[in-house]
Scaffold this motif. Structure first.
Motif, short mmCIF file in Angstrom:
data_model
loop_
_atom_site.label_atom_id
_atom_site.label_comp_id
_atom_site.label_asym_id
_atom_site.label_seq_id
_atom_site.Cartn_x
_atom_site.Cartn_y
_atom_site.Cartn_z
N VAL A 69 -85.04 -54.99 11.63
CA VAL A 69 -84.06 -54.91 11.01
C VAL A 69 -83.70 -53.37 11.94
O VAL A 69 -82.29 -53.80 12.68
N PHE A 70 -84.71 -52.15 12.44
CA PHE A 70 -84.43 -51.61 13.75
C PHE A 70 -85.07 -51.49 14.21
O PHE A 70 -85.67 -52.37 14.49
N ILE A 71 -84.94 -51.24 15.36
CA ILE A 71 -86.17 -51.56 16.86
C ILE A 71 -85.40 -50.09 18.10
O ILE A 71 -84.23 -49.35 18.03
N ILE A 72 -86.33 -49.21 18.17
CA ILE A 72 -86.57 -47.81 19.33
C ILE A 72 -86.81 -49.28 20.54
O ILE A 72 -88.23 -49.08 20.67
N LEU A 73 -85.88 -48.43 21.51
CA LEU A 73 -86.51 -48.79 23.16
C LEU A 73 -86.51 -47.94 23.53
O LEU A 73 -85.86 -46.89 23.69
N THR A 74 -87.94 -47.75 24.46
CA THR A 74 -88.47 -46.18 25.27
C THR A 74 -87.84 -47.40 27.19
O THR A 74 -89.22 -47.99 26.90
N LEU A 75 -87.79 -46.40 27.77
CA LEU A 75 -87.30 -46.40 28.81
C LEU A 75 -88.96 -45.28 29.50
O LEU A 75 -88.14 -44.47 29.02
N ASP A 76 -89.72 -45.63 30.58
CA ASP A 76 -90.26 -44.38 31.55
C ASP A 76 -89.56 -44.34 32.73
O ASP A 76 -89.39 -45.37 33.66
N ASP B 175 -90.57 -50.52 26.94
CA ASP B 175 -91.48 -51.09 25.51
C ASP B 175 -90.33 -51.19 23.91
O ASP B 175 -89.63 -50.36 23.78
N TYR B 176 -90.93 -51.43 23.90
CA TYR B 176 -90.23 -51.58 21.95
C TYR B 176 -90.93 -51.45 20.90
O TYR B 176 -92.37 -51.92 20.63
N ALA B 177 -90.39 -50.54 19.93
CA ALA B 177 -91.06 -51.54 17.79
C ALA B 177 -90.18 -51.35 17.22
O ALA B 177 -89.01 -50.83 17.34
N VAL B 178 -90.19 -51.77 16.45
CA VAL B 178 -89.75 -52.65 15.55
C VAL B 178 -90.01 -51.94 14.27
O VAL B 178 -91.17 -52.12 13.53
N PHE B 179 -89.06 -52.21 13.07
CA PHE B 179 -89.24 -51.61 11.66
C PHE B 179 -87.77 -52.20 10.98
O PHE B 179 -87.30 -52.77 11.16
N LYS C 129 -90.58 -49.30 8.06
CA LYS C 129 -91.82 -49.11 8.32
C LYS C 129 -92.37 -49.85 9.22
O LYS C 129 -91.90 -51.33 9.83
N ALA C 130 -92.75 -49.82 10.22
CA ALA C 130 -92.98 -50.30 12.05
C ALA C 130 -94.25 -52.04 11.88
O ALA C 130 -94.00 -51.95 11.00
N MET C 131 -93.05 -52.49 12.20
CA MET C 131 -93.80 -54.06 11.86
C MET C 131 -93.49 -54.74 13.15
O MET C 131 -95.76 -55.65 13.17
#
Length: 226
Positions: free
Chosen positions: A150-157, A113-117, A122-124
């Protein structure tokens, strides 16, 4: 330096570019002009006086308007192992910007899963992607849509536990042959968290590979496994 040939082997164009991202299978090339009518490219590297030549095929090309460069994804074809190895070894000696390969990458295919900021946090956007290769400094992520931010958070289950790693988005380009997007990401944040995340990625990949269950990326996002 590069020379472009058409499908009949005719010399169409030549110029110089900068290799931003390099692996045994291909590279990301930055040029000042678009690469047109490309069938095959012959690229020449000067490594401390040693001339190394690699043959490739253009996969994608996108204009980066903010900096005035064209980013071209290139797959190596009929590579000579010694030449490609020489290029990688030379590239790994250098450090500096996030666009330079600082450590060798290994194949590592996991769904995340990824979330880009943006630069203010601010979440984009968010979604699911597939990691293609991994190093101690970054990761190559495949997604069904371009990543903008600019920034990204990757989440691995991993066994029900969410393992997170934070990174900086370097580029996001489309592959013409699949329509998917490849994004280069540099890890940022505490080194111990990065190492823990990398270990988790490798463990997850090893388990999936041993079971013959390498994930595929396809829409819709809720149906990602074969």
């Amino acid at each position: 330096k590069y020379i472009i040939f058409d499908n009949e082997g005719k010399d169409m164009d030549h110029g110089e570019g900068q290799a931003l991202n390099l692996s045994q299978n291909g590279m990301l090339l930055a040029t000042r002009k678009p690469l047109n009518n490309v069938f095959v490219m012959l690229m020449t590297f000067d490594l401390n006086g040693k001339v190394v030549k690699v043959k490739g095929r253009l996969v994608s090309s996108n204009m980066q308007e903010t900096i005035g460069y064209y980013f071209a994804g290139i797959d190596f074809i009929e590579p000579m192992d010694q030449q490609v190895t020489a290029v990688m070894e030379e590239n790994q000696k250098h450090s500096g910007t996030g666009e330079q390969r600082r450590s060798p990458r290994t194949e590592n295919i996991n769904l995340v899963d990824y979330a880009v900021f943006d630069d203010k946090g601010k979440a984009m956007d968010q979604g699911k992607g597939r990691t293609l290769n991994l190093s101690q400094n970054g990761i190559l992520l495949e997604t069904l849509k371009p990543l903008k931010g600019v920034f990204i958070i990757l989440t691995l289950d991993l066994d029900g536990k969410g393992v997170k790693v934070k990174g900086r988005l370097i580029y996001s380009i489309m592959q013409k042959n699949t329509g998917h997007y490849l994004s280069g990401i540099d890890f940022i944040g505490p080194k111990d968290q990065q190492v823990a995340a990398i270990v988790a990625f490798i463990k997850s990949y090893s388990r999936s590979k041993s079971k013959g269950n390498i994930p595929k990326l396809r829409a819709p996002y809720t149906q990602l496994f074969d």
